[in-house]
Design an enzyme around this catalytic site. Structure first.
Site, PDB file in Angstrom:
ATOM      1  N   SER A 105      62.091  -4.815  61.091  1.00  0.00           N
ATOM      2  CA  SER A 105      63.457  -5.300  61.326  1.00  0.00           C
ATOM      3  C   SER A 105      64.213  -4.508  62.380  1.00  0.00           C
ATOM      4  CB  SER A 105      64.229  -5.267  60.019  1.00  0.00           C
ATOM      5  OG  SER A 105      63.456  -5.818  58.995  1.00  0.00           O
ATOM      6  N   ASP A 114      62.986  -9.379  60.478  1.00  0.00           N
ATOM      7  CA  ASP A 114      63.353  -9.835  59.124  1.00  0.00           C
ATOM      8  C   ASP A 114      64.077 -11.173  59.137  1.00  0.00           C
ATOM      9  OD1 ASP A 114      65.534  -8.631  60.309  1.00  0.00           O
ATOM     10  OD2 ASP A 114      66.171  -7.487  58.546  1.00  0.00           O
ATOM     11  N   ARG A 148      58.310  -2.309  51.764  1.00  0.00           N
ATOM     12  CA  ARG A 148      57.709  -3.135  50.713  1.00  0.00           C
ATOM     13  C   ARG A 148      56.322  -3.572  51.136  1.00  0.00           C
ATOM     14  NH1 ARG A 148      60.457  -7.578  47.180  1.00  0.00           N
ATOM     15  NH2 ARG A 148      60.660  -8.829  49.062  1.00  0.00           N
TER      16      ARG A 148
HETATM   17  C1  GLC Z   1      69.337  -4.624  62.931  1.00  0.00           C
HETATM   18  C2  GLC Z   1      68.050  -4.824  63.671  1.00  0.00           C
HETATM   19  C3  GLC Z   1      67.617  -6.254  63.572  1.00  0.00           C
HETATM   20  C4  GLC Z   1      67.557  -6.664  62.130  1.00  0.00           C
HETATM   21  C5  GLC Z   1      68.899  -6.413  61.475  1.00  0.00           C
HETATM   22  C6  GLC Z   1      68.901  -6.788  60.013  1.00  0.00           C
HETATM   23  O1  GLC Z   1      70.299  -5.339  63.572  1.00  0.00           O
HETATM   24  O2  GLC Z   1      68.243  -4.479  65.010  1.00  0.00           O
HETATM   25  O3  GLC Z   1      66.376  -6.413  64.143  1.00  0.00           O
HETATM   26  O4  GLC Z   1      67.238  -8.020  62.052  1.00  0.00           O
HETATM   27  O5  GLC Z   1      69.236  -5.073  61.599  1.00  0.00           O
HETATM   28  O6  GLC Z   1      68.026  -6.008  59.292  1.00  0.00           O
END
Ligand code: GLC
Ligand code: BG6
Ligand code: GLC
Length: 916
Positions: free
Chosen positions: A612, A666, A548
């Protein structure tokens, strides 16, 4: 004739009466009248009027009550045996069964096929049967001999019908004797009745005896699913055609009735809900003297000469085994008194068993002649009349018994107008031409307000036994399914353990330098926003299936007025799993497109980058990717600074410039975005494709700031084996087949990316074991990833009817029956529930840590949440919240769903860097 008369005052009187009648007139009509009168006088005790029948009915009702109650059952003559059959057929029964029918006048072996999806009602049933005679010596021999005979007959039948002996066959067993049944597939013989008197079986489980015999015979593999009394089986047979059929009666060699009783009245079985069929064993009515005033000298004699004197008194007045004998004794007595055959008594007439029920049904001259009695016309008429009275009494007594049962059902249902069907079987009912009519008439007369329908069980009781077995088979396979699902159930103790392990892992991750399963990554975000943030920022968000790009405009103190523009770009799989350069070039291309779209290609905006995945950060804008998680595995990224990689890609593109000031996870973005609305928000959870939590930590190492947002990367819990005890074999398979085996074990139990895959594995294994989809493993079921989280959410929605769920499954290429669909729903439920509970346990560890950090007895805290699993799943959020509350009782946790996603949070962090 007179010479043979035994001259009691009674017979003398009769004789005189006859002579005077004859001297008055030689009209044969008068002779008939005379004979009738004579017989009626003789048997007046057998002629029961309605008042007497109502009285018998009332006595039986009292006996039923006695038999049902736990206190009085032991002493009760009428045993009221629970059968563990809880419902009449519903049309979904199916399968192929072998069946044994033992206890009526014929012993039969049968094969019953209820064709798939046709049901008996649609005529989809095929029955093949063979009668095997039971030699007299077996009937009176030892139990092992009887069952050896039974099982050898079964083997013979299989051979004759070409039934594969290597396959396991489900077997239904109709056993028409009183048995105490702790379960559907156990039956402890209470007593032999009728003409069976086999040694060594009383008190034994006959199902087990049969099983042993089958083993002794060898060469067959049988699963005995259900043992049912013939009455129960008859009710089930008739119940398939008529939903109102809740009573089954046998008027055959023996007599008995069963009916559906309210479970809360059946003291001997636990549980209050619903119904259970009770086999009354009404044949024993009178064994304690209840019927003494109705019993005649002939009944006494029949009883005394039977194999079970003093037992089955009612049965001996009613059933086929005894009716012939009753007639013989009456005829014999009358002959001896000179009232018949001119007083001639032959040896044949003196011999037990020479008059049978068949004779009673069709009392004709020939039988009397075959007894060497050379009867006159009026002898014949008299004997016919005796037969009528004896069989009429039988149907009257059955009518009284049925009236008692129907009255009971009527009371149970609290209704005056009862509409009910009675399934009937047995040679007497089937072969005696007048019997059914008389019975129906009297029942209707005794209970004028009931609409009673009688249905003859055309195909015997085995069909019903097969139906019971079909239900039993379904239940057994359900039990096996449930056992599988039980391994996904977590006990309270297990959840507490998970909380404790998470807590220990959080601590270890914070305090140790080396690698730890829960990484506890510093985010270099030291505070949450306070509303003073302002200006325009670009936010980029990579981590799910979409990328995004977003433009956010914050107005100081006006959180509500934040402006947001965004565009979503799908990331193709080949980019996700190609090279790092390709991935970042693609991102740069998307950003370029977005800036174009916004007409801002020439402004150098400050940007926050939500990324993330776990990154080791040394500052807000440096972040080394530790390892890919979820579906990503682009090469040459792990170990590299992803901010640099993006900067270089932008440089390579040479179209626009960006000032990337922050890289955030995230969770961190979500925390910022939610804290912007609610300052109590100090924790954020992502429950989506992945699973992760961040929170504001105060217990940091020396030299660090007082507070910092820590990205726990809790998805790694269990990577050192700490969760092995709760992981099932299906979980292990999912882990092993993922792109990062052994990694992110907690995440694999809790996040959307994996839940569907666990469901698929469980369904696949249940199917392979033949417990689902008729054992047919479809291509769809073999395809990893078909079960997306969105399907899970849809399937579990309470608002969807089964049919809608079915169409969702069809969409995935899975065709199933209603029962399959229910199972699929349960599997989804078990797995998503466990996920929510595990997240709750983890969350409890986090909030309790924060509470203890602050030295508080109670903590009020808000958790910002995002992710498709949380937002779309119908039950996940509720179970998560319940579990968190239960496991962290000292924390008041509010869950706040994030509105704009974590991108806005990344922009806020960018703003924070500008506004220290
Ligand atoms: C996975 C990633 C983490 C993220 C999560 C949610 O666990 O390792 O960094 O926050 O997914 O997207
Ligand atoms: C048959 C059933 O139809 O009726 C038997 O299949 C049952 O199980 C029998 O015992 C009762 O009738 P009879 O007259 O054979 O004892
Ligand atoms: C005898 C048996 C009973 C059976 C009936 C009809 O009464 O005790 O179990 O149902 O005969 O066959």
């Amino acid at each position: 004739m007179q010479t043979h008369i035994q001259k009691g005052p009674h017979s003398q009187l009769l004789h005189q009466l006859r002579s005077s009648l004859l001297s008055l007139c030689s009209d044969s009509h008068l002779i008939c009248i005379y004979n009738f009168f004579q017989v009626d006088r003789f048997l007046h005790k057998m002629r029961l009027n309605d008042e007497q029948l109502n009285d018998i009915s009332a006595r039986f009702q009292a006996e039923m009550k006695k038999g049902l109650s736990a206190e009085s059952n032991a002493a009760a003559a009428v045993k009221m045996l629970p059968t563990h059959v809880r419902s009449t057929p519903d049309g979904t029964e199916k399968g192929q069964f072998l069946a044994l029918d033992l206890g009526g006048s014929k012993f039969k072996v049968l094969q019953i096929k209820v064709r798939e999806d046709q049901g008996i009602r649609k005529g989809g049933v095929e029955i093949e049967e063979k009668t095997y005679p039971i030699p007299n010596e077996v009937l009176n021999g030892r139990g092992t001999e009887l069952f050896d005979h039974v099982s050898e007959s079964l083997k013979d039948f299989m051979h004759e019908k070409n039934i594969n002996p290597k396959k396991k066959h489900p077997l239904a067993f109709t056993f028409s004797f009183p048995c105490e049944q702790p379960t559907l597939d156990q039956g402890f013989l209470l007593e032999w009745t009728k003409d069976f008197s086999v040694r060594g079986l009383q008190g034994k489980d006959v199902v087990d005896s049969l099983r042993q015999a089958i083993k002794r015979t060898g060469g067959m593999d049988m699963e005995i699913l259900a043992m049912v009394n013939d009455t129960v089986a008859t009710m089930m047979t008739c119940g398939f055609d008529d939903k109102n059929c809740e009573v089954g009666v046998i008027i055959g060699s023996g007599t008995n009735a069963c009916y559906m009783e309210q479970l809360n009245h059946v003291d001997l079985v636990e549980g209050d809900e619903g119904q259970m069929c009770v086999s009354t064993e009404w044949g024993a009515l009178g064994d304690d003297g209840t019927l003494d005033d109705y019993i005649t000298e002939f009944d006494r004699e029949v009883d005394a000469c039977s194999i079970n004197p003093g037992k089955q008194i009612f049965e001996k007045m009613v059933s086929g085994m005894y009716l012939g004998e009753l007639v013989r004794l009456v005829v014999l007595k009358m002959a001896k008194l000179g009232l018949l055959f001119d007083g001639r008594v032959t040896n044949a007439l003196r011999t037990k068993g020479t008059i049978t029920t068949a004779h009673v049904a069709a009392m004709e001259e020939e039988i009397l002649e075959s007894l060497n009695l050379s009867p006159s016309a009026d002898d014949c008429i008299a004997v016919q009349h005796i037969s009528t009275i004896v069989s009429f009494r039988s149907s009257n007594l059955v009518a009284a018994g049925l009236a008692a049962i129907l009255t009971r059902i009527q009371k149970n249902r609290n209704t005056r107008e009862l509409r009910i069907t009675i399934g009937v079987d047995g040679t007497v009912y089937k072969t005696h031409p007048q019997y059914p009519k008389r019975l129906h008439k009297v029942v209707r007369r005794l209970l004028p307000e009931c609409h009673v329908r009688f249905v003859l069980s055309e195909s015997g009781s085995s069909k019903g036994a097969a139906l019971v077995s079909a239900v039993a088979q379904r239940l057994a396979s359900r039990k096996r399914q449930v056992r599988t699902l039980n391994s996904f159930k977590l006990s309270w103790e297990q959840l507490q353990l998970v909380k404790a392990r998470m807590r220990a892992a959080l601590q270890a991750g914070l305090k140790t330098d080396g690698p730890s399963e829960v990484k506890m990554l510093p985010s270099f975000v030291y505070r949450t926003p306070d509303g003073s943030e302002h200006g325009k920022y670009l936010a980029l968000d990579l981590g799910g299936t979409n990328f995004r790009a977003m433009l956010v405009n914050f107005k100081k103190g006006l959180q509500q007025n934040t402006k947001l523009y965004h565009k979503i770009y799908k990331i193709p799989l080949e980019i996700m799993q190609g090279t790092g350069e390709e991935l970042f070039d693609y991102l740069a291309q998307c950003v370029g497109d977005f800036l174009d779209y916004m007409g801002m290609k020439n402004t150098r905006l400050p940007a926050g980058f939500t990324f993330s995945f776990p990154c080791e950060q040394t500052a807000l804008d440096t972040a080394t990717l530790l390892s890919w998680t979820k579906g990503f595995k682009a090469t040459n990224c792990e170990g590299h600074d992803v901010v640099d990689m993006l900067r270089e890609a932008i440089k390579r593109r040479d179209e626009f410039d960006l000032d990337i000031v922050a890289l955030v996870n995230d969770t961190v973005g979500t925390l910022m975005s939610c804290a912007y609305e609610d300052p109590q928000c100090q924790v954020a959870l992502i429950a989506g494709t992945g699973s992760n939590v961040c929170y504001m930590e105060e217990d940091l190492r020396d030299g660090d700031e007082k507070k910092m947002c820590i990205n726990t990367e809790w998805g790694g819990l269990g990577d050192d084996g700490t969760l092995d005890d709760i992981m099932t074999s299906d979980d292990t398979e999912v882990d092993q087949n993922s792109i990062n085996p052994g990694k992110q074990r907690f995440e694999k139990l809790t996040s959307g990316m994996y839940l569907g895959e666990i469901v698929r594995r469980v369904l696949l294994n249940l199917t392979i074991r033949g417990l689902l989809f008729k054992g047919y493993v479809s291509e769809a079921l073999k395809t990893p990833g078909i079960f997306e989280t969105k399907y899970l959410s849809q399937i579990e929605s309470d608002r969807l009817a089964l049919l809608q769920v079915r169409s969702i499954l069809q969409h995935m290429g899975l065709e199933g029956t209603c029962v399959d669909i229910i199972t699929v729903k349960e599997v989804c439920g078990a797995i998503s529930r466990r996920a929510a509970q595990l997240c709750g346990a983890g969350m409890a560890a986090v909030v309790d840590k924060i509470r203890e950090n602050r030295g508080l007895d109670r903590l009020n805290i808000t958790v910002g949440v995002d992710g498709t699993l949380y937002k779309l799943h119908p039950h996940f959020s509720r179970i998560l919240q319940e579990t968190t509350r239960a496991l962290a009782p000292q924390c008041d946790v509010t869950f706040l769903p994030s509105e704009e996603g974590s991108g806005k949070g990344a922009a806020l962090i960018a703003a924070l860097t500008r506004d220290p």
